[in-house]
Every structure is written in C-alpha cells, then in structure tokens.
Design an enzyme around this catalytic site. Structure first.
Site, PDB file in Angstrom:
ATOM      1  CB  SER A 400      -0.975  -0.001   1.173  1.00 32.39           C
ATOM      2  OG  SER A 400      -0.391  -0.513   2.315  1.00 32.39           O
ATOM      3  CG  HIS A 421      -3.274  -0.774  -2.534  1.00 31.66           C
ATOM      4  ND1 HIS A 421      -3.428   0.568  -2.290  1.00 31.66           N
ATOM      5  CD2 HIS A 421      -3.346  -1.368  -1.317  1.00 31.66           C
ATOM      6  CE1 HIS A 421      -3.581   0.772  -1.002  1.00 31.66           C
ATOM      7  NE2 HIS A 421      -3.541  -0.384  -0.394  1.00 31.66           N
ATOM      8  CD  GLU A 433      -4.857   3.069  -4.902  1.00 36.38           C
ATOM      9  OE1 GLU A 433      -5.086   4.279  -4.900  1.00 36.38           O
ATOM     10  OE2 GLU A 433      -4.035   2.558  -4.115  1.00 36.38           O
ATOM     11  CG  ASN A 471      -3.256   4.623   1.703  1.00 40.62           C
ATOM     12  OD1 ASN A 471      -4.382   4.703   2.213  1.00 40.62           O
ATOM     13  ND2 ASN A 471      -2.599   3.483   1.614  1.00 40.62           N
TER      14      ASN A 471
END
Ligand code: 3H9
Length: 645
Positions: A400, A421, A433, A471
């Site tokens: 991540s 991800h 992702e 993120n």
C-alpha cells in the site's frame, strides 16, 4: 430500426433491438408508440408479444437521456397506450427487465418469463424513483409489502419468485418467443383480465408501513430517493391510481434533476468505463486459472476469499504450519455465510490448497504477495517467487506504500510484475488500485483489469507515488482535518460535519478505529531518514500512549467494550499546546475545507500523471475510502462547485 416487427399467425412479435441493453431511448419509444396504433388497426393481429433482442429484455430507460429535458413520447404515456391497446400485449422476458423495462411489462396484459429472468426497479440506486408507473402498478400485482421491497429496497425477483408473487403469469423455456406465442393463443380463448392499473389494491397494514419507513430511512443513510419511493407508493394507496401516477411523475422529474442523481449517474458510467481503459483495447490478457497468495494474514486471507468468491482455485502459502492453520481458520470464518449450501461451502474451502513453502506456487498463473509491509521482507518473497514460479506467471505485490519498482528489483522477467493494492477487508471492498511499473507489459496490465472484473472489483490504475492515489488523498484529508482542529474547531464538530455529509465516520473517529500508530510510525520513519516532518497533534497523542480504540483512547475516550467516542479531557490537555482558542465553525464550512483539500490533492495527482482522469480519483474515494456515493467524489464535487461560481 431499433424495434422490429414480425407477424406470425395472428400474433405480432415486437422486438426491442437496441444494443447494448435495449434501453428505452426516444427512438424506441417513438417506434413503439406508432406500433401500438398500427397493430390495433391491423385486423390480422389478435395479440402482441413484446420482447428484447439478445440476452436481456430491457435494461431500463436510457440513462444517457437524463441530463437533457424529457423527450416525448414519455414512457408513462407509452405504457398507458400499451395498457389501453385493443389487442392484448404479452411481455416475453429473458434475462433482466429493469426499471422502465419492468414498468413496460406492467403495462402489458400478461407476462411470461424464462427461469433466468431477473426483475427489479433499481431506480433508487440512481438517485431517482420509478417514473413510469412502477410505484403504482407493481403493488396492484404483487401486494404492497413485496412492492415496497422492490420499489424502495432494490429487491430483485428471479423468475420462480416472480411466478409465486403473481408478477409473471407463466415460466416458459426457450425458444422464448415461440412459447410466448403459444401462450398468447391460449389466453385469447378466455376473457382478458383487467389491465393492471384497474385492479384493486388491498388496504395496507399501518404497522407494516411504519416498519418499512424506519427500515428504509435507516438503510438510506441520508439518500433522498429510497424514502421518496416509499412515499410515492403510499401516496397511491391513499389517493388512487391517477393521482398516484401524477405524484410519482412529479417526484421522479424532481429527483432526475437533483445533484444526487447526477452524482449517481456519473458513478454508474465511471464504474463501467473503469473496467475498459481505452489504451488496453485490443490487448489480450493472460489466462488466469490458478492463483497463489503469499501470506495468511488479514490481507492474504481477504484476497484469497475474494478469489474463491469468484470461483478461482487458490494456493495459500505461509512460512510455517501454525501460521498456515491460522490463515485457513480465518478463511473459513470469512466464507460467505448463509448464502452457500453445505455442499457449496465445502467446495469453497476445498478450492484452497494450503501449503508451507513456495514450491506449491510453481504451477500458478498469478501469485499475489500479501506479506508484512517491509521492503526487505517483500524482496525476499519475490526472490523465491522468481526462482520457483513459471517465467510467464504474473507476480503481484499488494503493497500500500512501498515503491513497487524497489520490490521488483532483481526479479527475472520484470515485465510480469505489477502492484495490486487491495483494500481491507479484501473480500468486501470494491476498490483495486492497479500499479504497473515502467517495465510491466501491457498484457500483464490487461490481466490485472481482467482479474478485477472477475472479482467484481472496480479497478483504478495508479502511477507510482507515496501512498498511490487513495492513501495520498487520505493523508491530505487528515492533515486538513488536523489543521481545522489546530485552528480551534472541535474534533467532534469536524466528525459530525463529515458524517452529516454522508461519511459513515468522521476523520478522527476513523483514525481512532484504525489506530493512530501506523501513520505515526510512518512519520517517524521519514524523520529517521532525515526528512523534515513537523510534529502533528496525532504525534502528541501517540507519544502519550493514546493510539485509538485499541488503547482505550485516542482523539476520544472509549469505555471498555464500547466503541462510542466520548469527548476526552485528557486528549484536550495533551493537545492544548498545539491548538488555537476554541471556535465554532458551521458544518458546511468544515465540509468545504476538507473537500477542497481532497480535491487539491486530486488535482496534484492528475497533474503528476499518477491518475489519468478525475473519475479515477472519485472511484478510489467512493470504493476504497467511504466517500458517500451520493456525492459522487471529491473531483465531482469540485467540478460542481466550479460550475456554480
Ligand atoms: C429507469 O428505468 C427510469 C424509469 O423508471 C422511468 C423513466 C421515465 N441506459 O452494465 P454493463 C450501458 S432508470 C443507458 O457493462 P452488463 C452501460 O453504460 C434505469 N446505457 O453490462 C455500458 O455502456 P458502455 C434503470 C446503459 O451486461 C453498456 O450499457 N435501470 C444502461 O454487465 C453495458 O452495460 C438500471 O438502473 C441504461 N439504462 O449489465 C439498470 N444500462 O459499453 C442499469 C447500461 O459504453 N443497467 N448501459 O460502457 C444495468 O444494471 C446493467 O447495465 C445491465 C447489463 C444489468 C442491464
């Protein structure tokens, strides 16, 4: 022609042939409109069979028309015309009849369907209510309580259930149209039943209505359409068919023009487009039969479960027998409960081969690494995979944060390497992702998109940067929330404002749930590398031992065994040196500030080429980070705000 006509011994077969989903666009409505008159005037025609070409009946009104004014003839008028036709119309349904597609069958005098038919009114998922009689005719056919579930709770009825409820008159086999024709000849020998709109409506049980109201409001979490769909149905109960229709239409048109419906339509099309990126058109993906998962922790187990839910055989690898046993137990625990028969449940877990050591992965077409988030640990895994896996096997990391290029260093055949991800819990969260490296081959990228489609996930390609798309925005969002706090707003006020906007949780509650220590350690690591990372309020809390719910407190206090956040005087004392004097901000101002921060980060991500288009950012937020679906996403919100000014 998008509507085809065939005459077969006294029966006219009208086929809507409007790929891809036989939507009831203007051209279809116009042609059906004139066909009703033409067939009524045709003495050789005794009944009409209405069907859809291909695998489905009709996917609904044409949603692409909803951004424009209504173009006549309107669907309610067309359905009324079919209902009033001199010749009886028989709907012959295979596959889906959705929204306006189901409504048009309700205007027909009869409905026959194949067993695989799926009938539903999904309008509320698009922020609208049925607008062509669904809320008024359906209860007259299947009763109020079932109609409530279909109209306001998005219940889909299969062929067998539709027969039980009286929505469909007969289940027929293929060839559908031949069998519908036989049915039509049969019913012509008997008196016709009344049109659906003329049928009586039983009185509703007020307790049942009240329960439905409470249930629907709770599930809607602030969305306008579901309670309004119920209200439209109730209006018809109280005021009769004609008034019910007029009211339904007015509410439908109102919602059709609402920002909520615009957001939901935008996502509807974005989600479909996400599965087929234009630059991968014509690129063939690699066959994926057997998938290896390295690591039986939360992430590995979730990924294995997602693969099993898509019926892909899985090899789950752990480093020792005890960890493997824990992973297999965890997998059994997350298996789709209730929905599987005993036999299916056995097959589900039977499709997982547990193994200690990497040798078991030699035959996998794809291996997904889901071990501890540490570069050295991940590199060690890929060194083994490079040795053991077939050279054509796709190798993926579920990192991540870590730069996939660093993880792949030294890997033989780096063109087969890619970042995938997943989001936790991976068997539930829709977002995937996809992070290619510059070396990743197009077929490998296409394979990742294909996998997402098979797992019913929403794939979004991300370039490589710290935190990828999601993120990175999350970090900016949290930083903006902490800045508001420093400026004197209360954490509880910020959380309340974001919940009011539609998030399930505000930023501080969310951090308390997830734990403050992960991002703290991340900042500490950057500081250890010599980067300048200013002290944050979160750092103060973690240093004082307040890491969130798991330590009994973070931004809030928590009573043992209770996840309800309570204001914390202890947190206030710790944070005091960093905070400005308290000030009250309007919820709208809080929302505006935090959305602007997310959109600004999104703009930077676009400018750097990390995301290709704004919709990708919105899909990441909606499917991975709890952004309220009915708000479209931060980029959608920003574009609307820009249009207003
Ligand atoms: C309604 O009916 C209102 C009425 O009550 C009142 C009116 C007055 N319109 O999903 P797919 C496109 S509201 C236009 O990948 P699948 C879709 O964008 C409507 N386009 O296929 C895609 O385009 P592209 C209520 C539509 O086989 C392509 O078709 N109905 C529509 O996986 C293929 O779609 C719904 O909410 C549409 N209605 O699934 C049903 N539907 O190829 C919405 C699809 O350019 N549709 N497209 O990317 C679905 O649930 C699925 O599409 C369906 C097919 C199950 C039909």
């Amino acid at each position: 022609m998008t509507v085809k006509l065939e005459r077969r011994n006294g029966i006219a077969v009208v086929t809507i042939d409007n790929p891809p989903v036989n939507a009831l666009g203007r051209a279809v409505r116009e042609q059906l409109w004139s066909l009703v008159g033409e067939l009524d005037d045709d003495a050789s025609v005794r009944a009409v069979v209405l069907t859809g070409a291909g695998k489905l009946f009709v996917g609904g009104a044409d949603i692409t028309e909803f951004d424009r004014p209504v173009e006549p003839p309107g669907l309610p008028e067309l359905i009324a015309r079919i209902e009033a036709a001199a010749k009886p119309w028989v709907a012959a349904i295979r596959g889906v009849a959705l929204g306006g597609g189901l409504e048009i069958t309700l205007g027909c005098r009869f409905r026959v369907a194949t067993a695989d038919a799926r009938l539903a009114l999904p309008e509320t998922t698009l922020g609208i209510i049925p607008g062509a009689g669904g809320t008024q005719r359906l209860p007259r056919l299947i009763g109020i309580d079932h109609a409530i579930q279909v109209v306001a709770e998005n219940l889909t009825l299969g062929g067998a259930r539709a027969i039980e409820l009286g929505l469909v008159d007969r289940l027929v086999d293929e060839p559908l149209v031949d069998n519908a024709e036989v049915f039509a000849h049969e019913v012509l020998t008997r008196p016709l039943p009344a049109p659906v709109s003329h049928r009586p409506l039983a009185k509703a049980d007020p307790v049942l209505l009240q329960e439905a109201e409470t249930r629907i409001r709770r599930a809607a979490r602030g969305a306008a359409a579901p309670p309004l769909a119920l209200a439209a149905l109730r209006f018809g109960l109280d005021h009769g068919f004609a008034a019910g229709m007029a009211n339904e239409r007015a509410v439908f048109l109102d919602l059709r023009a609402s920002p909520e419906a615009a957001a939901l339509r935008y996502l509807f099309f974005a989600e479909r487009a996400a599965l087929r990126p234009p630059d991968l058109r014509g690129v063939t993906s690699l066959p994926v039969g057997r998938v290896g998962v390295v690591g039986g922790g939360t992430m590995g187990v979730g990924i294995a479960a997602a693969l099993r839910n898509a019926d892909l055989p899985v090899v789950l690898v752990e480093r020792d027998a005890a960890s493997l046993a824990r992973g297999m137990d965890a997998l059994r625990a997350v298996r789709k409960k209730g929905r599987l028969s005993e036999q299916e449940a056995k097959g589900w877990i039977g499709g997982v081969t547990g193994a200690v050591g990497y040798e078991a992965l030699a035959d996998c077409d794809l291996v997904i690494e889901a071990v501890f988030e540490d570069l050295a640990v991940k590199r060690a895994v890929f060194a083994e995979l490079g040795r053991i896996c077939r050279p054509d096997a796709v190798l993926a990391t579920n990192t991540s944060y870590i730069d996939p290029r660093l993880i792949a260093e030294g890997l033989p055949e780096p063109g087969r390497f890619i970042g995938l991800h997943f989001f936790s819990p991976a068997q539930v969260m829709k977002l995937l992702e996809i992070v290619p490296t510059p070396a990743t081959r197009p077929e490998v990228l296409a394979t990742a998109f294909d996998l997402a489609r098979r797992l019913a996930k929403i794939p979004v390609r991300s370039g490589i940067c710290d935190g990828f798309i999601g993120n990175r925005i999350l970090r900016r969002y949290r930083a903006a929330a902490e800045q508001l706090l420093r400026d004197g707003a209360a954490a509880a006020a910020i959380d309340r404002a974001m919940r009011g906007f539609g998030f399930a949780m505000g930023p501080f509650e969310m951090q308390d749930m997830a734990g403050l220590d992960i991002s703290f350690l991340y900042r500490e690591a950057a500081r250890a590398r010599g980067e300048t990372v200013p002290e944050t309020p979160g750092d103060l809390l973690v240093r004082a031992g307040r890491k969130g719910q798991k330590t009994g407190g973070g931004w809030y206090d928590y009573a043992p065994g209770d996840r309800t956040p309570q204001p914390s005087s202890e947190a206030a004392r710790i944070l005091a040196p960093m905070l400005a004097p308290p000030q009250t901000l309007a919820p709208e101002a809080i929302v505006e500030r935090l959305l602007a921060a997310m959109a600004a980060e999104g703009q930077a991500i676009l400018a750097e080429g990390i995301a290709a288009i704004p919709t990708d950012i919105d899909l990441v937020e909606v499917h991975g980070y709890g952004f309220p679906r009915r708000r479209g996403g931060p980029m959608f919100q920003a574009s609307r705000a820009a249009n207003r000014t």
